[in-house]
Design an enzyme around this catalytic site. Structure first.
Site, PDB file in Angstrom:
ATOM      1  N   HIS A 130      20.903 -27.024  33.224  1.00 48.82           N
ATOM      2  CA  HIS A 130      19.958 -27.291  34.312  1.00 48.82           C
ATOM      3  C   HIS A 130      19.792 -28.807  34.397  1.00 48.82           C
ATOM      4  O   HIS A 130      18.736 -29.348  34.068  1.00 48.82           O
ATOM      5  CB  HIS A 130      18.605 -26.648  34.026  1.00 48.82           C
ATOM      6  CG  HIS A 130      18.566 -25.149  34.146  1.00 48.82           C
ATOM      7  ND1 HIS A 130      19.144 -24.302  33.234  1.00 48.82           N
ATOM      8  CD2 HIS A 130      17.991 -24.344  35.086  1.00 48.82           C
ATOM      9  CE1 HIS A 130      18.922 -23.044  33.599  1.00 48.82           C
ATOM     10  NE2 HIS A 130      18.233 -23.041  34.714  1.00 48.82           N
ATOM     11  N   GLU A 192      23.986 -20.044  39.722  1.00 50.11           N
ATOM     12  CA  GLU A 192      23.203 -19.504  40.856  1.00 50.11           C
ATOM     13  C   GLU A 192      23.501 -20.334  42.104  1.00 50.11           C
ATOM     14  O   GLU A 192      22.604 -20.721  42.847  1.00 50.11           O
ATOM     15  CB  GLU A 192      21.713 -19.469  40.491  1.00 50.11           C
ATOM     16  CG  GLU A 192      21.477 -18.606  39.254  1.00 50.11           C
ATOM     17  CD  GLU A 192      20.035 -18.534  38.749  1.00 50.11           C
ATOM     18  OE1 GLU A 192      19.169 -19.216  39.313  1.00 50.11           O
ATOM     19  OE2 GLU A 192      19.794 -17.788  37.789  1.00 50.11           O
ATOM     20  N   TRP A 197      17.481 -23.073  45.285  1.00 46.94           N
ATOM     21  CA  TRP A 197      16.487 -23.742  44.431  1.00 46.94           C
ATOM     22  C   TRP A 197      17.023 -24.937  43.642  1.00 46.94           C
ATOM     23  O   TRP A 197      16.259 -25.792  43.240  1.00 46.94           O
ATOM     24  CB  TRP A 197      15.800 -22.740  43.511  1.00 46.94           C
ATOM     25  CG  TRP A 197      16.721 -21.711  42.899  1.00 46.94           C
ATOM     26  CD1 TRP A 197      17.336 -21.793  41.697  1.00 46.94           C
ATOM     27  CD2 TRP A 197      17.103 -20.453  43.470  1.00 46.94           C
ATOM     28  NE1 TRP A 197      18.104 -20.675  41.476  1.00 46.94           N
ATOM     29  CE2 TRP A 197      17.964 -19.824  42.541  1.00 46.94           C
ATOM     30  CE3 TRP A 197      16.805 -19.790  44.675  1.00 46.94           C
ATOM     31  CZ2 TRP A 197      18.539 -18.572  42.783  1.00 46.94           C
ATOM     32  CZ3 TRP A 197      17.372 -18.544  44.902  1.00 46.94           C
ATOM     33  CH2 TRP A 197      18.235 -17.954  43.965  1.00 46.94           C
ATOM     34  N   TYR A 263      17.807 -10.686  38.542  1.00 43.86           N
ATOM     35  CA  TYR A 263      16.488 -10.378  37.977  1.00 43.86           C
ATOM     36  C   TYR A 263      15.860  -9.276  38.811  1.00 43.86           C
ATOM     37  O   TYR A 263      15.904  -9.329  40.044  1.00 43.86           O
ATOM     38  CB  TYR A 263      15.608 -11.646  37.980  1.00 43.86           C
ATOM     39  CG  TYR A 263      16.081 -12.636  36.934  1.00 43.86           C
ATOM     40  CD1 TYR A 263      15.569 -12.599  35.641  1.00 43.86           C
ATOM     41  CD2 TYR A 263      17.088 -13.557  37.212  1.00 43.86           C
ATOM     42  CE1 TYR A 263      16.027 -13.461  34.652  1.00 43.86           C
ATOM     43  CE2 TYR A 263      17.563 -14.423  36.223  1.00 43.86           C
ATOM     44  CZ  TYR A 263      17.026 -14.370  34.958  1.00 43.86           C
ATOM     45  OH  TYR A 263      17.484 -15.218  33.980  1.00 43.86           O
ATOM     46  N   GLU A 298      23.466 -13.718  33.613  1.00 43.99           N
ATOM     47  CA  GLU A 298      22.031 -13.739  33.272  1.00 43.99           C
ATOM     48  C   GLU A 298      21.418 -12.482  33.863  1.00 43.99           C
ATOM     49  O   GLU A 298      21.756 -12.109  34.983  1.00 43.99           O
ATOM     50  CB  GLU A 298      21.295 -14.896  33.972  1.00 43.99           C
ATOM     51  CG  GLU A 298      21.158 -16.167  33.214  1.00 43.99           C
ATOM     52  CD  GLU A 298      20.355 -17.218  34.006  1.00 43.99           C
ATOM     53  OE1 GLU A 298      19.275 -16.895  34.553  1.00 43.99           O
ATOM     54  OE2 GLU A 298      20.826 -18.358  34.069  1.00 43.99           O
TER      55      GLU A 298
HETATM   56  C1  BMA Z   1      13.933 -20.505  33.844  1.00 43.33           C
HETATM   57  C2  BMA Z   1      12.704 -20.278  33.002  1.00 43.33           C
HETATM   58  C3  BMA Z   1      12.154 -21.637  32.642  1.00 43.33           C
HETATM   59  C4  BMA Z   1      13.263 -22.461  31.956  1.00 43.33           C
HETATM   60  C5  BMA Z   1      14.535 -22.495  32.774  1.00 43.33           C
HETATM   61  C6  BMA Z   1      15.661 -23.197  32.070  1.00 43.33           C
HETATM   62  O1  BMA Z   1      14.442 -19.328  34.350  1.00 43.33           O
HETATM   63  O2  BMA Z   1      13.018 -19.559  31.830  1.00 43.33           O
HETATM   64  O3  BMA Z   1      11.068 -21.474  31.766  1.00 43.33           O
HETATM   65  O4  BMA Z   1      12.802 -23.781  31.734  1.00 43.33           O
HETATM   66  O5  BMA Z   1      14.912 -21.179  33.076  1.00 43.33           O
HETATM   67  O6  BMA Z   1      16.016 -22.599  30.856  1.00 43.33           O
END
Ligand code: BMA
Length: 376
Positions: A130, A192, A197, A263, A298
């Site tokens: 990320h 993703e 986002w 999810y 995921e």
């Molecule tokens: C997201 C959540 C956040 C996290 C991010 C990166 O989906 O779990 O809390 O900081 O992933 O791991």
């Protein structure tokens, strides 16, 4: 007339076709990949027919109500089943800004040690990133227009972005097994990618820009930094057609694993099952057509249902052949008030059902993959 030459010709061209196909399927996107990485690539393909590996993000670093420190060897999955997951997910966000810990407070030094532990037990490692926005300096969730264009060759932030990839290379180079071999990693950047986002996602860049970013990243790490222990995972979020899935696909020579994230959130089990089933069917077709490894990169289910693991999740996954499914992190109580977890922990209401899920022959955990010897 003697038919032998015709038959021979037919046989020769057919066997050539088979050999060519087999040869083409033997090597990942990196033709110089280490032998352990090539073995993992081929073994993951075979595994997809036997069952699927269960994975968990940050499994060895923390769980609900505990953090590594004095809890060496602990894992929420192990607390519940007595066994570790087969696949370990880790995350590099903030490595690029020289933070000693990632965006979820996991120390990078400790992460390298825990990666080694999982690997030495025969487990598989996958790493996401990320990464912050390299144009604005804000987080991955800051989709400023023009970010992707700015980091491509010729862009104003290109050299700066390369310095971030250099840090990824240093981290990856620090991953070695006890015989000095590099630990193979399934690297999953820009995930993703069809969602809006992240700065690299959805409408924030054109398909061409995304493909260029992907290809630049792979060639920089592989050809410039000479990392030869990475497999590359391309992954979308939920998607509704193969066209949507492939809209930004960089090409078969740049990808090893094809996956998506899902999810359940507030969906009913019926809706979630139907959606998951449909997406897995398309994913398997894509993987088959392109000779890739299909995976659920995921997932997070609705654990208010005590029987979710076998009643919903396993029911759908049993009808498919994917290599793995990665449950997201058990953050527990977060500073923002949210209580976040996706796999059971000791005493959690779905634990008993998860043990049944664990015992099912189609789910693979640490002991199963240790027997599989995925790196040989
Ligand atoms: C997201 C959540 C956040 C996290 C991010 C990166 O989906 O779990 O809390 O900081 O992933 O791991």
């Amino acid at each position: 007339m003697n038919k032998t030459p015709v038959i021979f010709l037919f046989w020769a061209s057919f066997s050539f076709f088979l050999t060519a196909r087999a040869a083409a399927s033997d090597l990942p996107a990196d033709k110089k990949a280490t032998k352990e990485t090539v073995a993992l690539f081929n073994n993951l393909k075979k595994l997809a027919g036997k069952g699927f590996m269960f994975g968990h993000q940050d499994d060895l670093a923390y769980g609900v109500g505990w953090k590594y420190a004095n809890n060496a060897g602990r894992s929420d999955i192990k607390d519940v089943t007595g066994d570790y997951p087969a696949l370990y997910g880790w995350e590099l966000g903030r490595l690029e800004i020289d933070s000693p810990v990632n965006l979820d407070s996991v120390s990078f030094t400790m992460m390298q040690q825990l990666i080694k532990q999982g690997y030495e037990r025969g487990g598989v490692i996958t790493i996401s990133w990320h990464l912050n926005n390299p144009l604005t300096g804000k987080t991955a969730w800051n989709p400023a227009e023009g970010t992707v264009a700015s980091i491509l060759p010729g862009g104003s932030r290109h050299e700066f972005f390369k310095s971030w990839l250099d840090k990824i290379a240093v981290f990856m180079n620090g991953l070695k097994g006890s015989h000095g071999e590099f630990i193979p990693v399934i690297f999953r950047p820009y995930h993703e990618l069809n969602g809006n986002w992240f700065w690299w996602g959805g409408s924030h860049c054109t398909p061409d820009e995304f493909r260029k970013l992907w290809m630049f990243t792979v060639s920089y790490l592989r050809d410039e930094k000479k990392l030869h222990h990475l497999l590359y995972a391309y992954n979308t979020d939920r998607y509704s057609s193969k066209e949507e899935y492939l809209a930004k696909y960089p090409g078969d020579e740049w990808v090893d694993i094809t996956g998506f994230d899902i999810y359940q959130r507030n969906d009913s089990n019926e809706k979630f099952s139907a959606d998951l089933d449909k997406m897995l069917t398309m994913l398997e077709e894509i993987a088959r057509e392109r000779n890739k490894i299909p995976a659920l990169t995921e997932f997070g289910g609705n654990l208010d249902d005590k029987n979710w693991w076998t009643g919903t999740f396993l029911k759908i996954l049993s009808a498919h052949n994917i290599a793995y499914a990665l449950g997201w992190r058990n953050a527990g109580q977060k500073a923002n008030g949210q209580f976040e977890y996706y796999v059971p922990y000791k005493g959690e209401p779905t634990s008993a059902n998860f043990v049944k899920f664990y015992e099912d022959g189609r789910t693979l955990f640490q002991k199963d993959v240790t027997n599989e010897k995925l790196y040989q």
